[in-house]
Scaffold this motif. Structure first.
Motif, PDB file in Angstrom:
ATOM      1  N   PHE A   1       0.821  -1.209   0.000  1.00 19.09           N
ATOM      2  CA  PHE A   1       0.000   0.000   0.000  1.00 19.09           C
ATOM      3  C   PHE A   1       0.853   1.256   0.000  1.00 19.09           C
ATOM      4  CE2 PHE A   1      -2.535  -3.112   2.533  1.00 19.09           C
ATOM      5  CZ  PHE A   1      -3.577  -3.278   1.633  1.00 19.09           C
ATOM      6  N   LYS A   2       0.421   2.247  -0.784  1.00 18.13           N
ATOM      7  CA  LYS A   2       0.902   3.608  -0.590  1.00 18.13           C
ATOM      8  C   LYS A   2       0.120   4.187   0.586  1.00 18.13           C
ATOM      9  CE  LYS A   2       2.077   4.573  -5.416  1.00 18.13           C
ATOM     10  NZ  LYS A   2       1.811   5.444  -6.596  1.00 18.13           N
ATOM     11  N   LEU A   3       0.753   5.070   1.338  1.00 19.21           N
ATOM     12  CA  LEU A   3       0.065   5.650   2.480  1.00 19.21           C
ATOM     13  C   LEU A   3      -0.830   6.783   1.982  1.00 19.21           C
ATOM     14  CD1 LEU A   3       2.894   5.730   5.170  1.00 19.21           C
ATOM     15  CD2 LEU A   3       1.378   3.861   4.483  1.00 19.21           C
ATOM     16  N   PRO A   4      -2.145   6.638   2.150  1.00 13.78           N
ATOM     17  CA  PRO A   4      -3.076   7.636   1.583  1.00 13.78           C
ATOM     18  C   PRO A   4      -2.954   8.995   2.254  1.00 13.78           C
ATOM     19  CG  PRO A   4      -4.249   6.067   2.976  1.00 13.78           C
ATOM     20  CD  PRO A   4      -2.857   5.554   2.835  1.00 13.78           C
ATOM     21  N   THR A   5      -3.098  10.021   1.453  1.00 17.99           N
ATOM     22  CA  THR A   5      -3.067  11.403   1.928  1.00 17.99           C
ATOM     23  C   THR A   5      -4.486  11.861   2.253  1.00 17.99           C
ATOM     24  OG1 THR A   5      -1.112  11.973   0.635  1.00 17.99           O
ATOM     25  CG2 THR A   5      -2.547  13.795   1.297  1.00 17.99           C
ATOM     26  N   THR A   6      -4.637  12.496   3.402  1.00 15.32           N
ATOM     27  CA  THR A   6      -5.927  13.023   3.815  1.00 15.32           C
ATOM     28  C   THR A   6      -6.141  14.404   3.214  1.00 15.32           C
ATOM     29  OG1 THR A   6      -5.709  11.870   5.927  1.00 15.32           O
ATOM     30  CG2 THR A   6      -7.381  13.590   5.804  1.00 15.32           C
ATOM     31  N   LEU A   7      -7.254  14.573   2.513  1.00 19.15           N
ATOM     32  CA  LEU A   7      -7.620  15.875   1.975  1.00 19.15           C
ATOM     33  C   LEU A   7      -8.783  16.420   2.796  1.00 19.15           C
ATOM     34  CD1 LEU A   7      -7.584  15.176  -1.871  1.00 19.15           C
ATOM     35  CD2 LEU A   7      -5.821  16.309  -0.516  1.00 19.15           C
ATOM     36  N   LEU A   8      -8.525  17.459   3.550  1.00 15.77           N
ATOM     37  CA  LEU A   8      -9.586  18.034   4.370  1.00 15.77           C
ATOM     38  C   LEU A   8     -10.475  18.947   3.549  1.00 15.77           C
ATOM     39  CD1 LEU A   8      -7.985  19.005   7.799  1.00 15.77           C
ATOM     40  CD2 LEU A   8      -9.645  17.226   7.346  1.00 15.77           C
ATOM     41  N   ALA A   9     -11.782  18.773   3.705  1.00 19.21           N
ATOM     42  CA  ALA A   9     -12.715  19.704   3.077  1.00 19.21           C
ATOM     43  C   ALA A   9     -12.450  21.108   3.603  1.00 19.21           C
ATOM     44  CB  ALA A   9     -14.154  19.291   3.378  1.00 19.21           C
ATOM     45  N   PRO A  10     -12.568  22.136   2.757  1.00 18.05           N
ATOM     46  CA  PRO A  10     -12.205  23.492   3.177  1.00 18.05           C
ATOM     47  C   PRO A  10     -13.123  24.086   4.228  1.00 18.05           C
ATOM     48  CG  PRO A  10     -13.186  23.513   0.992  1.00 18.05           C
ATOM     49  CD  PRO A  10     -12.952  22.083   1.338  1.00 18.05           C
ATOM     50  N   THR A  11     -14.338  23.561   4.367  1.00 20.11           N
ATOM     51  CA  THR A  11     -15.282  24.118   5.335  1.00 20.11           C
ATOM     52  C   THR A  11     -15.050  23.518   6.711  1.00 20.11           C
ATOM     53  OG1 THR A  11     -16.930  24.312   3.584  1.00 20.11           O
ATOM     54  CG2 THR A  11     -17.722  24.493   5.842  1.00 20.11           C
ATOM     55  N   LYS A  12     -14.951  24.372   7.710  1.00 18.44           N
ATOM     56  CA  LYS A  12     -14.864  23.866   9.078  1.00 18.44           C
ATOM     57  C   LYS A  12     -16.154  23.137   9.420  1.00 18.44           C
ATOM     58  CE  LYS A  12     -11.834  27.553  10.817  1.00 18.44           C
ATOM     59  NZ  LYS A  12     -11.715  28.308   9.564  1.00 18.44           N
ATOM     60  N   LYS A  13     -16.104  22.319  10.447  1.00 18.81           N
ATOM     61  CA  LYS A  13     -17.255  21.524  10.862  1.00 18.81           C
ATOM     62  C   LYS A  13     -18.491  22.402  11.060  1.00 18.81           C
ATOM     63  CE  LYS A  13     -16.264  18.639  14.071  1.00 18.81           C
ATOM     64  NZ  LYS A  13     -15.943  18.122  15.426  1.00 18.81           N
ATOM     65  N   ILE A  14     -19.615  21.983  10.456  1.00 14.63           N
ATOM     66  CA  ILE A  14     -20.877  22.704  10.630  1.00 14.63           C
ATOM     67  C   ILE A  14     -21.525  22.241  11.931  1.00 14.63           C
ATOM     68  CG2 ILE A  14     -23.129  23.245   9.644  1.00 14.63           C
ATOM     69  CD1 ILE A  14     -20.736  24.304   8.051  1.00 14.63           C
ATOM     70  N   LEU A  15     -21.871  23.185  12.784  1.00 11.50           N
ATOM     71  CA  LEU A  15     -22.366  22.856  14.119  1.00 11.50           C
ATOM     72  C   LEU A  15     -23.881  23.005  14.220  1.00 11.50           C
ATOM     73  CD1 LEU A  15     -19.550  24.700  16.106  1.00 11.50           C
ATOM     74  CD2 LEU A  15     -19.652  22.283  15.479  1.00 11.50           C
ATOM     75  N   SER A  16     -24.415  22.465  15.284  1.00  7.68           N
ATOM     76  CA  SER A  16     -25.847  22.529  15.550  1.00  7.68           C
ATOM     77  C   SER A  16     -26.314  23.973  15.643  1.00  7.68           C
ATOM     78  CB  SER A  16     -26.148  21.795  16.865  1.00  7.68           C
ATOM     79  OG  SER A  16     -27.402  22.162  17.378  1.00  7.68           O
ATOM     80  N   LEU A  17     -27.468  24.272  15.043  1.00  6.62           N
ATOM     81  CA  LEU A  17     -28.017  25.622  15.146  1.00  6.62           C
ATOM     82  C   LEU A  17     -28.518  25.928  16.551  1.00  6.62           C
ATOM     83  CD1 LEU A  17     -30.117  25.824  11.836  1.00  6.62           C
ATOM     84  CD2 LEU A  17     -27.777  26.625  12.234  1.00  6.62           C
ATOM     85  N   ARG A  18     -28.885  24.885  17.288  1.00  5.34           N
ATOM     86  CA  ARG A  18     -29.451  25.075  18.617  1.00  5.34           C
ATOM     87  C   ARG A  18     -28.432  24.907  19.736  1.00  5.34           C
ATOM     88  NH1 ARG A  18     -33.549  27.776  19.303  1.00  5.34           N
ATOM     89  NH2 ARG A  18     -34.461  26.457  20.914  1.00  5.34           N
ATOM     90  N   ASP A  19     -27.370  24.176  19.465  1.00 10.33           N
ATOM     91  CA  ASP A  19     -26.294  23.984  20.441  1.00 10.33           C
ATOM     92  C   ASP A  19     -24.968  23.987  19.697  1.00 10.33           C
ATOM     93  OD1 ASP A  19     -24.522  23.330  22.407  1.00 10.33           O
ATOM     94  OD2 ASP A  19     -25.393  21.364  22.882  1.00 10.33           O
ATOM     95  N   PRO A  20     -24.409  25.171  19.449  1.00 16.06           N
ATOM     96  CA  PRO A  20     -23.208  25.279  18.612  1.00 16.06           C
ATOM     97  C   PRO A  20     -21.931  24.757  19.265  1.00 16.06           C
ATOM     98  CG  PRO A  20     -23.816  27.425  19.485  1.00 16.06           C
ATOM     99  CD  PRO A  20     -24.925  26.496  19.853  1.00 16.06           C
ATOM    100  N   LEU A  21     -22.082  23.952  20.308  1.00 16.11           N
ATOM    101  CA  LEU A  21     -20.928  23.276  20.899  1.00 16.11           C
ATOM    102  C   LEU A  21     -20.845  21.831  20.422  1.00 16.11           C
ATOM    103  CD1 LEU A  21     -21.055  24.642  24.564  1.00 16.11           C
ATOM    104  CD2 LEU A  21     -19.770  25.518  22.604  1.00 16.11           C
ATOM    105  N   LYS A  22     -21.814  21.414  19.594  1.00 14.57           N
ATOM    106  CA  LYS A  22     -21.773  20.061  19.052  1.00 14.57           C
ATOM    107  C   LYS A  22     -22.067  20.101  17.555  1.00 14.57           C
ATOM    108  CE  LYS A  22     -26.616  18.867  20.104  1.00 14.57           C
ATOM    109  NZ  LYS A  22     -27.502  17.963  20.861  1.00 14.57           N
ATOM    110  N   LYS A  23     -21.739  19.011  16.878  1.00 16.42           N
ATOM    111  CA  LYS A  23     -21.848  18.938  15.424  1.00 16.42           C
ATOM    112  C   LYS A  23     -23.307  18.847  14.981  1.00 16.42           C
ATOM    113  CE  LYS A  23     -20.493  15.132  13.319  1.00 16.42           C
ATOM    114  NZ  LYS A  23     -19.648  14.075  12.718  1.00 16.42           N
ATOM    115  N   MET A  24     -23.610  19.450  13.832  1.00 17.07           N
ATOM    116  CA  MET A  24     -24.924  19.283  13.224  1.00 17.07           C
ATOM    117  C   MET A  24     -25.132  17.810  12.925  1.00 17.07           C
ATOM    118  SD  MET A  24     -26.556  21.162   9.842  1.00 17.07           S
ATOM    119  CE  MET A  24     -26.718  22.763  10.641  1.00 17.07           C
ATOM    120  N   SER A  25     -26.322  17.291  13.285  1.00 13.42           N
ATOM    121  CA  SER A  25     -26.544  15.855  13.162  1.00 13.42           C
ATOM    122  C   SER A  25     -27.992  15.550  12.832  1.00 13.42           C
ATOM    123  CB  SER A  25     -26.159  15.154  14.468  1.00 13.42           C
ATOM    124  OG  SER A  25     -26.551  13.798  14.464  1.00 13.42           O
ATOM    125  N   LYS A  26     -28.192  14.502  12.017  1.00 13.90           N
ATOM    126  CA  LYS A  26     -29.549  14.046  11.713  1.00 13.90           C
ATOM    127  C   LYS A  26     -30.227  13.464  12.938  1.00 13.90           C
ATOM    128  CE  LYS A  26     -28.362  12.703   6.950  1.00 13.90           C
ATOM    129  NZ  LYS A  26     -27.023  12.166   6.853  1.00 13.90           N
TER     130      LYS A  26
END
Length: 368
Positions: A211-236
């Motif tokens: 295996f080649k060691l895969p490179t991680t490509l981070l999406a440019p947008t920071k984590k989108i957080l909950s609209l009601r509790d912006p200390l946790k991640k937006m979640s279904k």
């Protein structure tokens, strides 16, 4: 340039590459300038838990669309629904079927070109499970026990499963099965990608260079957080669904949720300060991600806003401008199950053709 003019222009500005450590790179804010080498293999998956929310869209599938639009022609692009991962927390079979269909519809509605990329269901390839078992013999339980997401997902569960504990090994198998060179993910998956690299190195050391060691490509947008509790991640799975925006929601539904979004009492200015103004900062981050602008540019655009209504109205405008087309396409696609099944069947066959060759090589090296 004031906000209304700037959003209509949709001027994507390149913020450049930010190397977070030796294995992680961000994707460019200008998708045409992504530094993807020729003949790379890019792989990513998303759990099928229904129609996508804004965090799924900005943190994953829009980056997939960019890759299908702008990656070199020699690049192999493989995207899938992680339906094996989806059952680590049990769900009724009818829900799994519905969620898988909605996930494929969401991927296509987001603009991912199925003629350019393989789109498939993970469970259609038994090779995932075969490589998972091989890698599990190389994975230390102490390493897995330190996984942040394991601690988060198992919290409050009376009996967490082995699958939930060990799913990062399956995630590593997903990536390595295709000999992936690059993996676009959100920042909450960086720890899992480091495990993947560790397991690849262990396999190479024990069984020979594979295996080649895969490179991680981070999406440019920071984590989108909950609209009601912006200390946790937006979640279904959030019990308060006012916390989450879905790409198929109407403009009125989005407006109601943004109106209820947590901000603060300061209305003389709106600035990005996650520690002291997490709610406002989350909304600014959403604008930044959609417009492909830096936080500083967004702050400049909204510098004239002097009340929360103007600020939130602008957030609604930005979101709706972005998801109008995905929303329309999703509603069309989700009604056409025959078309979705056709796309998936073609993707399953193409993915299996690659995986079946690779797993044979991996098993031979192990001694099977």
């Amino acid at each position: 340039m004031k906000p209304q003019a700037s959003i209509m222009a949709h001027a994507a500005r390149n913020l450049g590459q930010i190397r977070l450590n030796s294995t992680v790179k961000t994707t460019s804010y200008d998708p045409r300038k992504q530094e993807i080498p020729e003949h790379s293999t890019l792989f990513s998956m998303i759990q099928p838990t229904g129609m996508f929310h804004l965090g799924n869209y900005l943190g994953a599938v829009r980056a997939w669309k960019d890759l299908t639009d702008y990656a070199p022609d020699s690049t192999k692009l493989i995207f899938g629904t992680a339906d094996l991962h989806a059952i680590t927390i049990p769900k009724p079979a009818k829900d799994i079927r519905k969620f898988r269909s909605e996930a494929i519809a969401s991927i296509l509605a987001s603009g991912v070109n199925h003629e350019r990329a393989i789109i498939y269901h993970q469970s259609a390839l038994p090779e995932h499970a075969e490589l998972n078992w091989i890698l599990s013999t190389l994975a230390g339980t102490g390493y897995l026990n330190r996984m942040t997401q394991w601690k988060s997902k198992s919290e409050g569960l009376d009996n967490s499963s082995l699958g939930l504990f060990a799913y990062p090994v399956l995630q590593a198998a997903d990536i390595l099965l295709f000999k992936s060179t690059h993996v676009p993910v959100g920042d909450d998956q960086v720890q899992h990608l480091e495990l993947c690299r560790t397991l690849a190195e262990s396999f190479n050391k024990q069984f020979g260079k594979t295996f080649k060691l895969p490179t991680t490509l981070l999406a440019p947008t920071k984590k989108i957080l909950s609209l009601r509790d912006p200390l946790k991640k937006m979640s279904k799975s959030d019990k308060d669904q006012n916390a989450t925006i879905y790409i198929n929601e109407t403009s009125d539904e989005i407006a109601k949720k943004i109106k209820k979004a947590v901000t603060d009492s300061t209305s003389t200015h709106f600035n990005y300060d996650p520690e002291n103004r997490p709610g406002v900062s989350n909304l600014i981050n959403i604008i930044s991600g959609i417009q492909r602008k830096s936080i500083q540019e967004v702050e400049s655009d909204i510098s004239d806003f002097k009340d929360h209504k103007t600020f939130k109205d602008y957030v609604c405008y930005v979101i709706n401008e972005e998801i109008n087309e995905p929303r329309r396409k999703f509603e069309e696609l989700v009604q056409n199950s025959n078309y979705l099944n056709k796309i998936v069947q073609e993707g399953n066959e193409k993915a299996r053709a690659i995986a079946s060759v690779n797993i044979k090589e991996f098993k031979q090296k192990v001694g099977f």
